[in-house]
Design an enzyme around this catalytic site. Structure first.
Site, PDB file in Angstrom:
ATOM      1  N   LYS A 166       4.119   3.875   0.330  1.00 26.70           N
ATOM      2  CA  LYS A 166       4.613   4.172  -1.029  1.00 26.70           C
ATOM      3  C   LYS A 166       3.740   5.215  -1.727  1.00 26.70           C
ATOM      4  O   LYS A 166       4.245   6.183  -2.279  1.00 26.70           O
ATOM      5  CB  LYS A 166       4.611   2.907  -1.898  1.00 26.70           C
ATOM      6  CG  LYS A 166       5.571   1.825  -1.468  1.00 26.70           C
ATOM      7  CD  LYS A 166       5.668   0.727  -2.510  1.00 26.70           C
ATOM      8  CE  LYS A 166       4.368  -0.030  -2.765  1.00 26.70           C
ATOM      9  NZ  LYS A 166       3.904  -0.859  -1.663  1.00 26.70           N
ATOM     10  N   ARG A 203       7.518  -5.671  -9.686  1.00 24.76           N
ATOM     11  CA  ARG A 203       7.223  -6.501  -8.529  1.00 24.76           C
ATOM     12  C   ARG A 203       7.855  -7.882  -8.636  1.00 24.76           C
ATOM     13  O   ARG A 203       7.696  -8.693  -7.731  1.00 24.76           O
ATOM     14  CB  ARG A 203       5.719  -6.666  -8.388  1.00 24.76           C
ATOM     15  CG  ARG A 203       5.086  -5.731  -7.352  1.00 24.76           C
ATOM     16  CD  ARG A 203       3.638  -6.045  -7.323  1.00 24.76           C
ATOM     17  NE  ARG A 203       2.836  -5.723  -6.200  1.00 24.76           N
ATOM     18  CZ  ARG A 203       2.144  -4.611  -6.032  1.00 24.76           C
ATOM     19  NH1 ARG A 203       2.310  -3.611  -6.831  1.00 24.76           N
ATOM     20  NH2 ARG A 203       1.306  -4.492  -5.041  1.00 24.76           N
ATOM     21  N   ARG A 217      -6.625   1.678   7.283  1.00 20.59           N
ATOM     22  CA  ARG A 217      -6.532   2.643   6.179  1.00 20.59           C
ATOM     23  C   ARG A 217      -7.831   2.721   5.375  1.00 20.59           C
ATOM     24  O   ARG A 217      -8.454   1.714   5.075  1.00 20.59           O
ATOM     25  CB  ARG A 217      -5.327   2.221   5.350  1.00 20.59           C
ATOM     26  CG  ARG A 217      -5.360   2.317   3.906  1.00 20.59           C
ATOM     27  CD  ARG A 217      -3.980   2.023   3.340  1.00 20.59           C
ATOM     28  NE  ARG A 217      -4.038   0.954   2.352  1.00 20.59           N
ATOM     29  CZ  ARG A 217      -3.030   0.600   1.577  1.00 20.59           C
ATOM     30  NH1 ARG A 217      -1.850   1.170   1.735  1.00 20.59           N
ATOM     31  NH2 ARG A 217      -3.152  -0.363   0.700  1.00 20.59           N
ATOM     32  N   ARG A 274     -10.257  -0.366   0.957  1.00 18.43           N
ATOM     33  CA  ARG A 274     -10.023  -1.072  -0.294  1.00 18.43           C
ATOM     34  C   ARG A 274     -10.467  -2.513  -0.131  1.00 18.43           C
ATOM     35  O   ARG A 274     -10.305  -3.109   0.938  1.00 18.43           O
ATOM     36  CB  ARG A 274      -8.515  -1.032  -0.618  1.00 18.43           C
ATOM     37  CG  ARG A 274      -8.171   0.147  -1.464  1.00 18.43           C
ATOM     38  CD  ARG A 274      -6.698   0.294  -1.635  1.00 18.43           C
ATOM     39  NE  ARG A 274      -6.028  -0.949  -2.016  1.00 18.43           N
ATOM     40  CZ  ARG A 274      -4.729  -1.003  -2.265  1.00 18.43           C
ATOM     41  NH1 ARG A 274      -3.977   0.068  -2.157  1.00 18.43           N
ATOM     42  NH2 ARG A 274      -4.160  -2.142  -2.603  1.00 18.43           N
ATOM     43  N   ARG A 309      -0.733 -11.003   0.055  1.00 12.73           N
ATOM     44  CA  ARG A 309       0.026  -9.907  -0.560  1.00 12.73           C
ATOM     45  C   ARG A 309       1.394  -9.753   0.103  1.00 12.73           C
ATOM     46  O   ARG A 309       2.399  -9.508  -0.555  1.00 12.73           O
ATOM     47  CB  ARG A 309      -0.758  -8.594  -0.455  1.00 12.73           C
ATOM     48  CG  ARG A 309      -1.852  -8.485  -1.519  1.00 12.73           C
ATOM     49  CD  ARG A 309      -2.944  -7.547  -1.100  1.00 12.73           C
ATOM     50  NE  ARG A 309      -2.530  -6.162  -1.046  1.00 12.73           N
ATOM     51  CZ  ARG A 309      -3.143  -5.241  -0.298  1.00 12.73           C
ATOM     52  NH1 ARG A 309      -4.155  -5.577   0.480  1.00 12.73           N
ATOM     53  NH2 ARG A 309      -2.744  -4.001  -0.311  1.00 12.73           N
TER      54      ARG A 309
END
Ligand code: AMP
Length: 209
Positions: A13, A88, A122, A154, A166
């Site tokens: 995204k 969300r 990532r 992160r 998540r």
């Protein structure tokens, strides 16, 4: 054009919104980025948000909705925006339709196993916001191509429990958005399993439909 970008964590995204923002000259508004910026600056909003973001939990609706409503008042968002990470859930969806109804909702479709693999691999640059992963490797391992600073994982990508939570939260909430935007006639489904450019092309075609 007012666009919402949806998809599981790791579906791309943020990357796609950054590309599209340049292409369509629209501001890219990411609620995750807004929270991270507030956390980094150490302000009151950041302190309140951090107890949730670190664990992979959703920040309470009243906090996130007020933050988005404030951001959408800015001049650059009057004629359009690319929203990433919002809405969300059903409350946020209703709030957004009240504040500024969206005209296109893109759903980046990706299976969980691929998403988890992407999250684990990532890294990001805290300064430039560039995200590195399977589709974009830094020229020097662990260093940002643009500014030369060290890359980081992160906090919520490092913790497997937080990643799983998540994804669970995502699956439990996404259906209402998909069904609503489908009913409204603005839902565009895009296969997000390909490379950045391929998916980017598919997104552009989808929103031109
Ligand atoms: P993201 O970068 O979109 O994965 O967001 C990182 C974290 O910020 C999430 O795990 C949540 O804790 C928080 N967050 C981002 N967007 C929202 C939202 N729309 N509602 C509640 N919490 C959010």
């Amino acid at each position: 054009m007012k666009i919402v970008m949806m998809g599981v964590q790791g579906s791309g995204k943020g990357t796609q919104c950054k590309l599209l923002a340049g292409e369509l000259k629209l501001p890219h508004i990411s609620t995750g980025d807004l929270f991270r910026a507030n956390i980094t600056s150490g302000n009151e909003l950041g302190k309140r948000a951090r107890q949730y973001t670190d664990r992979g939990q959703l920040v309470p609706d009243e906090i996130v909705i007020d933050m988005v409503a404030e951001r959408l008042k800015a001049d650059d968002a009057k004629d359009g925006f690319l929203l990433d990470g919002f809405p969300r859930n059903a409350i946020q969806l209703a709030a957004l339709e009240y504040i500024s109804p969206v005209e296109q909702a893109v759903l980046l479709e990706l299976d969980d196993a691929t998403a988890i693999g992407r999250l684990a691999g990532r890294t990001e640059c805290g300064k430039c916001g560039i995200i590195y992963g399977a589709n974009r490797r830094p020229r020097a391992e662990g260093i940002c191509d643009e500014c030369g600073r060290p890359l980081r994982h992160r906090v919520d990508d490092k913790d497997v429990k937080a990643i799983k939570l998540r994804l669970e939260v995502y699956h439990s909430e996404i259906d209402v958005m998909v069904r609503y935007y489908q009913w409204k006639g603005v839902l565009r489904r895009v296969d997000a399993s390909g490379g950045v450019e391929e998916v980017g092309q598919a997104v552009l075609e989808a929103i031109k439909e």
